[in-house]
Design an enzyme around this catalytic site. Structure first.
Site, PDB file in Angstrom:
ATOM      1  CG  ASP A 336      -1.833   1.147   1.321  1.00 53.74           C
ATOM      2  OD1 ASP A 336      -2.340   1.555   0.267  1.00 53.74           O
ATOM      3  OD2 ASP A 336      -2.051   1.655   2.433  1.00 53.74           O
ATOM      4  CG  ASP A 638      -1.845   2.096   6.706  1.00 59.85           C
ATOM      5  OD1 ASP A 638      -2.517   1.814   5.691  1.00 59.85           O
ATOM      6  OD2 ASP A 638      -1.450   3.247   6.955  1.00 59.85           O
ATOM      7  CG  ASP A 642      -4.140  -2.014   2.986  1.00 59.51           C
ATOM      8  OD1 ASP A 642      -4.327  -1.851   1.772  1.00 59.51           O
ATOM      9  OD2 ASP A 642      -3.744  -1.110   3.741  1.00 59.51           O
TER      10      ASP A 642
END
Length: 902
Positions: A336, A638, A642
């Site tokens: 990410d 985070d 995700d």
């Protein structure tokens, strides 16, 4: 034309509907539901709580750890020895099986809490309109059709279609990956907008950053976007790590070989040598116990646990033991962007004025960093009357955010991140406005994209305005220079903003006007003309410096890094170029991914490195597509968005500081310092652990083969079995486990991070390893038979012979441990004297052997007898001879390989 009322069973399309149609579809009004109707709907829809997945009871999960082909052999041996009345043998063998099951059970219980963590994200209470009045309602009691009131700081309790908004901004990064707060409105949005583009919706689990709103509940519990992620997590099947796959295949091969040998030897012993049935069964049990590497699961767990402890000291917290070695096989890291590769803290990087441009140092909310003129020196002691001073004054005073430190000493912004970046800029400049008085304010709203204030400063009155550059510029006829005001130069500013945009910067402009003391109450018409353009600030969520270095190190180690973000393509491309990800041009968006079937996605996922505007489903599909190409995939993140991809990945990696609890619980590894560079260190440790596991397996299997050959040859020749089942178990568990512990501490070999990732499909036992196992096993068995024949010729009794053989085999295993330290070079070097593990294992082994040979109660249990010191020396001589033979074999192998190289 009237739009159709949505089918409640169809995928949500609430963002496409006007407010009146939404109210009609939900059979409610802007005043909310009555208490009676809410109760009826609660009975129909159920509570607003995410469903739990049923778990197996603890006793069943414990029993499932006996579901292993090698354990079947041990359990069969227990049944046979118990039936024959050999209860000591039965209890010891059963104890070994139970210990292995306990190890697996404890590992399993430390794992999955993801679904509970998602349920904890929902707030316990909320404000809802019931019977036309605002009431405090339990979040669990919300139903579709309820009207909810939102305030700053609220955690949104369900998916809402917004009815009214006043400067509403929502933090959605955990759900969509959007790096900045999202401005909300109430207008219908046509088409199949992606989740991050549904600006008229508010989603369960996200947080109100600023403003107020009313929203109508359109989905609760499992029907929300958060519930959708919950279902994705619960349906993701656990991935079996490469090591577990290989050890499972190895166990199956050993199982088949043992059964085949036992069947052949049973008929051979019965027919050829007419052995008594009971004696034959005990001999076959000895074979099973000898050939089964009982200690292997415990040894693997010990080595992995040591790797876990070492990684924890390096800020990488491993939640599942097999993850340690999987890191060493990782071929791709999907990361990410927001909060992982970047700081997740908007930071002003540049200020452009009419005469000058400045760069601003600093990578976070910490108010430390030089302001330096482009092509010049750092500026200090900024005069508030200069263009730069006026710009900083405007962005500082026309600002609702606050800068503060949390309980851990980290700097935080309370409010919108973009406005917070401007507040940090003012703090870096050191300009104080303690005496300023605010007389009027127009708060920011996405409808007009600006904010304005009326401030009194040092006895003078100013109108300050900040907002989108095009909106601010449209209201300015002049701009401020060092020598005063000049006509607004649109071409200059357009060119400057284009250059900043190419660097991935977002821009916010400022303007001002000096006004008289008796100025009326501030209103929008006062901002239509007469403003002076001050300039703009370019800001971004900056890359982590250490992450850029870690990405380069990953490339050196043969690991590709891919960025999968919910942010805009331009921002993703700019960050990727800064960090060395992708080619700076090839970016695939979520909408493009939607158009691809699974087969086409495999090629795109493999070819491209940057993916933008992605949803949780997209991330999950991308990870699966990469795995279909045989990759071992790591996924970092985070946010809640995700979590499904993290659970699907071979290695799920969560941020420990800024990551959500959901993400941490779905992950296999948590970065305690949120540092991408920690991943590279973890990969190195994972490769070291795998190397040591490989050395350990290469150490254990020859000893099992040697012991098995003793039994096989004895049965074939009709001789007495050289060792009893208990003595073989002692060697396998006490000796092998102890010595394997010494190999666990071996340091990383040179050039470890310059090797390509190992092929996870390649067996841990390659052709050369099989040759080494056969060679060493044969040497052990041959030396034991030669020694046995000599001792029997001297008239030694059976217990004495077996004790000498046991001591000799233990000594050769100890020496062979040193052979295994280095697989292809001479094993003895100065580093071995610094290895505490080797000598600790040696000391423990010596104590254990002294006990089994010389303690009377151990003699009674294991059928051993005390040995004179001469026979200890004899065992060591044989062991050293085998050590020399193995080192000679290494030297010959090196010469052969050197001749084959081109």
């Amino acid at each position: 034309m009237t739009r159709p009322v949505p089918d409640p069973n169809a995928p949500p399309t609430w963002h496409q509907l006007d407010i009146p149609i939404t109210l009609t579809a939900l059979e409610t009004s802007a005043h909310g539901l009555s208490a009676a109707e809410a109760a009826a709907r609660l009975a129909r829809h159920g509570p607003n709580v995410l469903p739990e997945q049923a778990r197996r009871p603890g006793w069943l999960r414990f029993l499932l750890h006996f579901n292993d082909v090698l354990i079947y052999i041990l359990l069969g041996a227990c049944v046979v020895t118990g039936a024959m009345g050999h209860w000591v043998d039965t209890m010891v063998i059963l104890g070994v099986a139970v210990i292995n099951a306990l190890i697996g059970f404890i590992q399993e219980n430390s794992a999955e809490k993801s679904l509970q963590s998602i349920r904890d994200m929902l707030s316990s209470q909320t404000l809802a309109l019931r019977d036309g009045k605002t009431r405090v309602v339990a979040t669990a009691d919300l139903v579709p059709g309820d009207v909810v009131s939102l305030r700053p700081g609220d955690k949104i309790p369900a998916d809402l279609r917004l009815l009214q908004t006043h400067s509403l901004r929502v933090e959605e990064a955990i759900l969509t990956g959007e790096s900045s707060v999202v401005e909300k409105h109430i207008a219908a949005i046509p088409g199949d907008a992606l989740l991050g583009d549904r600006r008229n919706m508010a989603f369960s689990g996200t947080t109100v950053s600023a403003g107020n709103a009313l929203g109508i509940v359109v989905a609760t519990a499992g029907d929300t976007e958060l519930g959708h992620i919950n279902r994705m997590i619960s349906t993701v099947s656990p991935i079996q790590t490469p090591l577990l796959q290989q050890t499972k295949r190895l166990g199956q091969v050993i199982f088949i070989m043992i059964l085949a040998m036992m069947a052949v030897l049973f008929f051979w012993g019965w027919l050829a040598h007419d052995m008594p049935f009971g004696q034959l069964l005990l001999a076959l049990i000895s074979l099973a116990v000898a050939a089964v590497p009982e200690g292997l699961p415990a040894v693997i767990s010990i080595i992995l646990s040591l790797g876990v402890q070492k990684m924890a000291r390096s800020k990488a917290i491993i939640r599942k033991l097999p993850t340690v070695e999987t890191l060493g096989a990782m071929t791709i890291v999907c990361s990410d962007k927001t909060g992982t590769l970047t700081m997740n803290e908007m930071t002003v990087k540049s200020v452009v004025l009419g005469d000058r441009a400045y760069t601003v140092a600093g990578e976070s909310y910490e108010p430390v960093g030089e302001i330096r003129e482009v092509g010049g020196q750092a500026v200090g002691g900024i005069d508030p009357a200069t263009p730069l001073g006026l710009f900083i004054t405007a962005v500082d005073l026309c600002n609702d955010t606050r800068l503060r430190r949390d309980s851990h000493g980290r700097w935080q912004v309370v409010g919108a991140p973009t406005a917070g970046a401007l507040k940090v800029l003012a703090a870096k400049a050191g300009i104080q406005h303690d005496g300023a008085k605010q007389h009027g304010k127009i708060p920011f709203d996405s409808a007009y994209k600006y904010q304005a204030t009326h401030h009194e400063l040092n006895g003078r009155h100013y109108l300050f305005m900040i907002g989108a550059p095009d909106v601010i510029a449209a209201r300015c006829a002049t701009e401020l220079h060092d020598d005063g005001q000049r006509p607004f130069a649109a071409a200059y500013w357009e060119d400057a903003m284009a250059r900043q945009s190419e660097g991935g910067l977002r821009m916010l402009a400022a303007a001002y006007r000096e006004i008289p003391a008796g100025f009326p109450e501030l209103d929008h018409p006062h901002l239509e003309q007469g403003l002076v353009f001050l300039g703009f600030a370019g800001m971004m969520d900056p890359p982590r410096p250490e992450a850029t270095e870690a990405i380069a190190l990953c490339r050196t180690a043969g690991i590709r890094v891919k960025m999968i973000t919910g942010d805009h393509p331009g921002t993703a491309m700019a960050i990727g170029a800064m960090m060395g990800i992708g080619n700076g041009q090839d970016v695939v968006t979520g909408q493009q991914l939607e158009a691809l079937d699974d087969e086409a996605l495999v090629d795109v996922a493999d070819r491209c490195d940057i993916f933008a505007r992605t949803s949780p489903e997209h991330k999950l599909r991308l990870v699966r597509a990469l795995q279909r190409r045989g990759n071992v995939v790591g996924m970092t993140g985070d946010g809640v968005n995700d979590a499904p991809a993290l659970k699907q990945a071979d290695v799920g990696i969560a941020m420990g500081i800024k990551g959500t609890e959901v993400t941490r619980e779905a992950a296999d590894m948590v970065l305690a310092d949120d540092n991408f560079a920690t991943i590279a260190r973890a990969v190195k440790e994972g490769r070291r652990v795998y190397d040591n596991l490989k050395k350990t397996i290469h150490f254990i299997l020859p000893t099992n083969l040697g012991q098995g050959l003793l039994v096989v040859v004895a049965l074939l020749t009709g001789a007495v079995i050289p060792l009893t089942p208990l003595q073989i178990l002692w060697m396998n568990m006490a000796t092998s486990t102890t010595l394997s512990f010494g190999l666990a501490f071996e340091p990383a070999e040179p050039g470890l991070m310059h090797r390509r990732p190992r092929d996870p499909a390649r067996s841990i036992l390659d052709g050369y390893a099989i040759w080494r196992v056969a060679l060493v096993g044969t040497l052990l068995a041959a030396s034991a038979f030669i020694l046995e024949s000599q001792l029997l010729a001297l008239g030694k009794d059976t217990d004495f012979v077996r004790t000498v053989l046991l001591q000799t085999l233990v000594a050769t295993q100890w020496v062979y441990m040193f052979n295994c330290r280095i697989q292809d070079r001479f094993s003895l070097d100065l580093a071995m004297f610094r290895s505490k593990g080797l000598w600790l294992a040696t000391g423990v082994l010596a104590a254990l052997q002294l006990a089994i040979v010389h303690l009377p109660f151990m003699n009674d249990i294991f059928g051993t007898t005390p040995l004179p010191f001469l026979y200890w020396l004899l065992s060591l001589k044989i062991a050293l001879l085998i050590f020399a033979v193995i080192e000679l074999e290494k030297w010959i192998t090196r010469q052969i390989r050197a001749r084959r190289r081109p």
